[in-house]
Design a protein around this motif. Sequence first.
Motif, PDB file in Angstrom:
ATOM      1  N   GLN A 240       0.836  -1.199   0.000  1.00  0.00           N
ATOM      2  CA  GLN A 240       0.000   0.000   0.000  1.00  0.00           C
ATOM      3  C   GLN A 240       0.871   1.249   0.000  1.00  0.00           C
ATOM      4  N   ALA A 241       1.978   1.201   0.730  1.00  0.00           N
ATOM      5  CA  ALA A 241       2.894   2.343   0.772  1.00  0.00           C
ATOM      6  C   ALA A 241       3.495   2.608  -0.603  1.00  0.00           C
ATOM      7  N   ALA A 242       3.854   1.541  -1.324  1.00  0.00           N
ATOM      8  CA  ALA A 242       4.423   1.715  -2.667  1.00  0.00           C
ATOM      9  C   ALA A 242       3.408   2.385  -3.589  1.00  0.00           C
ATOM     10  N   PHE A 243       2.144   1.989  -3.476  1.00  0.00           N
ATOM     11  CA  PHE A 243       1.099   2.574  -4.308  1.00  0.00           C
ATOM     12  C   PHE A 243       0.896   4.055  -3.970  1.00  0.00           C
ATOM     13  N   THR A 244       0.789   4.354  -2.672  1.00  0.00           N
ATOM     14  CA  THR A 244       0.531   5.738  -2.246  1.00  0.00           C
ATOM     15  C   THR A 244       1.699   6.645  -2.594  1.00  0.00           C
ATOM     16  N   ALA A 245       2.923   6.176  -2.360  1.00  0.00           N
ATOM     17  CA  ALA A 245       4.097   6.975  -2.714  1.00  0.00           C
ATOM     18  C   ALA A 245       4.170   7.179  -4.220  1.00  0.00           C
ATOM     19  N   GLY A 246       3.749   6.163  -4.995  1.00  0.00           N
ATOM     20  CA  GLY A 246       3.718   6.309  -6.447  1.00  0.00           C
ATOM     21  C   GLY A 246       2.746   7.376  -6.891  1.00  0.00           C
ATOM     22  N   GLN A 247       1.604   7.475  -6.215  1.00  0.00           N
ATOM     23  CA  GLN A 247       0.648   8.545  -6.525  1.00  0.00           C
ATOM     24  C   GLN A 247       1.277   9.919  -6.285  1.00  0.00           C
ATOM     25  N   SER A 248       1.965  10.052  -5.149  1.00  0.00           N
ATOM     26  CA  SER A 248       2.632  11.309  -4.823  1.00  0.00           C
ATOM     27  C   SER A 248       3.694  11.644  -5.861  1.00  0.00           C
ATOM     28  N   PHE A 249       4.510  10.654  -6.200  1.00  0.00           N
ATOM     29  CA  PHE A 249       5.614  10.834  -7.145  1.00  0.00           C
ATOM     30  C   PHE A 249       5.086  11.259  -8.519  1.00  0.00           C
ATOM     31  N   ASP A 250       4.071  10.587  -8.999  1.00  0.00           N
ATOM     32  CA  ASP A 250       3.513  10.916 -10.315  1.00  0.00           C
ATOM     33  C   ASP A 250       2.855  12.293 -10.310  1.00  0.00           C
ATOM     34  N   GLY A 251       2.113  12.599  -9.241  1.00  0.00           N
ATOM     35  CA  GLY A 251       1.411  13.881  -9.176  1.00  0.00           C
ATOM     36  C   GLY A 251       2.354  15.062  -9.129  1.00  0.00           C
ATOM     37  N   ILE A 252       3.398  14.978  -8.314  1.00  0.00           N
ATOM     38  CA  ILE A 252       4.299  16.127  -8.178  1.00  0.00           C
ATOM     39  C   ILE A 252       5.157  16.282  -9.437  1.00  0.00           C
ATOM     40  N   ARG A 253       5.449  15.180 -10.134  1.00  0.00           N
ATOM     41  CA  ARG A 253       6.219  15.314 -11.375  1.00  0.00           C
ATOM     42  C   ARG A 253       5.377  15.960 -12.479  1.00  0.00           C
TER      43      ARG A 253
END
Length: 705
Positions: A501-514
Motif C-alpha cells: 500500500q505504501a508503494a502505491f501511495t508513494a507512487g501517486q505522490s511521485f507521479d502527481g508532483i512530477r
Amino acid sequence: MTEIRYPAFLSYSHRDEAIAEWLHRELETYRVPSRMVGLETPFGPVPSRLSPIFKDRHELSAAGSLGEAITAALGRSSALLVVCSPAAAASTWVDEEVRTFKLLHGHARIFAVIVDGEPGASRIPGREQEECFPPAVRFTVGEDGQLTDVPSEPIAADLRPGGDGKRLAKLKLVAGLLGVGLDEIVQREAHRRARRLRYLFAASLAGMTVTSGLAITAVVARDEARDQRNEAQHQRAEADGLVEFMLTDLRKKLEPVGRLDVMDTVGRRALTYYAAQNPSKLDPDALGRRARALQLVAEVRNLRGDSEGALTAFRQAAATTGELLARNPNDGQRIFDHAQSVFWVGYIAWQRGDIKTGRQYFGEYLKQAQKLVGLDPHNDAWAAELGFAHGNLGTLELDDNQPAKSLNYFNNAERVFAGIRDRASDKRDPSYYLAQDIAGKADARRALLDLPGALDDRRRETAMYQALLAADPNDSKAKEGLAVAQYRSAQLQLEMGSGAQAAFTAGQSFDGIRRLLAQDPSNHLWQEIAIKAANIRVEALMMTGNWPAARETNAWALGSAAKLVATDRTVADWRNDCLLPARWMQIALSGKDARTARQLTAAFDQDFSWDSKGKATEDERFAWIMVDVLDGLHWRSIGDIARARASFARAVGRFPSDKPTDARLLAVAGYLRRFQHTSGLPQVAPATAGRVQYDVGALLTTKGG
C-alpha cells in the motif's frame, strides 16, 4: 452629496490578495512630490498622500449582497482600483463592487490592474477562462444597475511579465488617482530619485556622517537663522524619508542585479540611526516609518543569511510597534502590526535554533491574536491570526520534541480554521490552512507513535486537497499539498507494515508532483517534494522485494537530488533530507556486489559528515544507522566478525541518548537486538515497540541479513 473619504477603493479576489497587499502598501506610502501638492485638478487639489485607501472586505454579507459598510465605503471613494485576473473575473464580489461603484459614481474613475489572464479573452473561442476583466468592468452599467451590452474601456496598468512593470504601473495609478498627467508624475519622480541618489552617493564617497549615523549631506541646515528646533525636526524628517527611500525604492533597483551588499551597508547605518532614537519621543508617523524601515532592514539581512542582524532589526521593529500599541492599546491595527513584529522575532529565533526565545515571542504573538479576536470576534482575518499563532507554537513544540503540547496547539488551530471555513463564502484559503494544521496533528501523533491516528489525519488532509482540486483543478498549492500528504501517508503505511500500500501511495505522490514539476522545472520546492516521494517509494518497493523498480526510481532520485544540491550547496536540508536517504538506499540496492557496496559506503562516509554533537534529525540518524548495519552485514557475510561488531557498535552510537520515538529507529533497534545480538541499545517498553511493524529485515535481504 456624500463626503469623499477614500482616494480609492481596492477591489480584488482573495486569490490575488498578495498583490492587493503590495498595491495597497505602495499607494498608501507614496509621497506625492512636494511641488505638486495643492495643484488644482478636475478632482480637487492634489493631496500630499493617497491615504487611506479602502481595502478591508470582511464586511461582505453571506446573503449574496454587499454589506452596508462596503457599500458605504464605495460611496465615499473617489476612485475604484480593480485587481484583474481570471479569479477576479469569476468573483461575484468583485463584479458586484464594480457594478455598485459605477451606479454611484459613473464609469470614469475606474482603474484596472492586470495581474494575470488576458483582457477580451471571453470573446475568443476556447480561451474564455483566460478573461481577466469582470463583466462589470467590460460593460457599462445602466441606471437600473444592470449591465448593458455597451463595451467599457477601463484605464489599465499591466503587472504581467512583459507589461508595465511594478514601478511604471504604480505611477500610472498614482497619476490617475491624482488627476495629473503620467509624464508629469514620471518626470517629478525621476527628478526626486535623481536628487536622492546624488545625496546618497555623494555622502557615501565623502564618508561623512550626520548625527543619525547615515552619510546624508542633504539634511545639512539650510538656513542658520531658522529656529533650531524646527530645523532639527526638518532634518530628522528628511533623514527618515531618505532612509525609507533607500530601503524601499533603492532596494527594488538593487535586488534584481544582486546588489544586496549595498543594501547591507545601508541597513547597518539605518540600524545605528534608529537605535539612537528614543521611540517614546517620536510621533506616530515617525514611529511608523521607523517600523517599516526596520522590517525592510531585517528582510535584507535575512536574505543575505545574516540571521543575527535580522533578529536585531526585527527586535527593534517590535519595540517600535510596541510603543505605538502602548499609546493606543485598544487599536486593532496597532495590535495587528505588533503581532506581526513579534512573530518575526520568534520566527528568526526559531530558525536559529533558539527555541526558548522563539517560544517567548510566538507566545506573545498568540496573546496579541487573542486580543484581536476579543476586540472583534466576527473579523475572520483576525481569527486567522489566532489560528496561525496556535499553528506556529505547534510547529515549535514538535521541533522541541514536545509532541503532546504540539498536538494541543494544532487542535486549537484546527478549531479556529474550521470555524472560519464554515463562515466563509470563499472556502479555499481557510480549507488550505485547515489541511495544514491537520498535517501538523499527523506529525505530532506520529511522534507519539499513534500511527493509526496519524494516518487517519493524513487521510482527512488528503480529502481536503482533493476537494479543493475538485473546485479548481489548477490549484497548484492544493496539488503540492496533496503530494506531500500522500508521501507522508506512505511513510506511515510503511511503519505499520503495509509495504504494498505504501508503494502505491508513494507512487501517486511521485507521479502527481512530477506532473506539477513539468509546468515549472525550476521550482525547487517541487523538486524537493518529488525527491522525497521517490525516496519513500524506493523504500516501499525494497520492502516488497521489487528490486528492479526500486533501482530505477533510486537512480532518478540520486540524479535529481545531486542536481538540486548543486544549485545551492548552502541548503543543508537538500543534502540531508533528499540526497542522504537516496544514498543509503543505493548501498542497500547494490545487492551481492560486495565491491560496489564497499565503494559506495566509502563514498558515503566521505561525502557526509556525522553530527557528533547529537543534533542529527531522526531521518538522518536512520540513514547513518542503516549504512552501518549494511556494512556490518557485509563483514559478517565474509566471516570478519570483529569488523561486523565494530560496524554494529557504530550504529548503536548513533541512536539518540534518550529513548527513541521514531518508528523506524525502534524497528532497527529491535532488529539489531534480536538478529545480531547487539548490546547497548536503548530500552523501549514492549508495548511501545509493538506499535511498530516496520520490516527492517526486508530491506536487508539482498545483503543476506
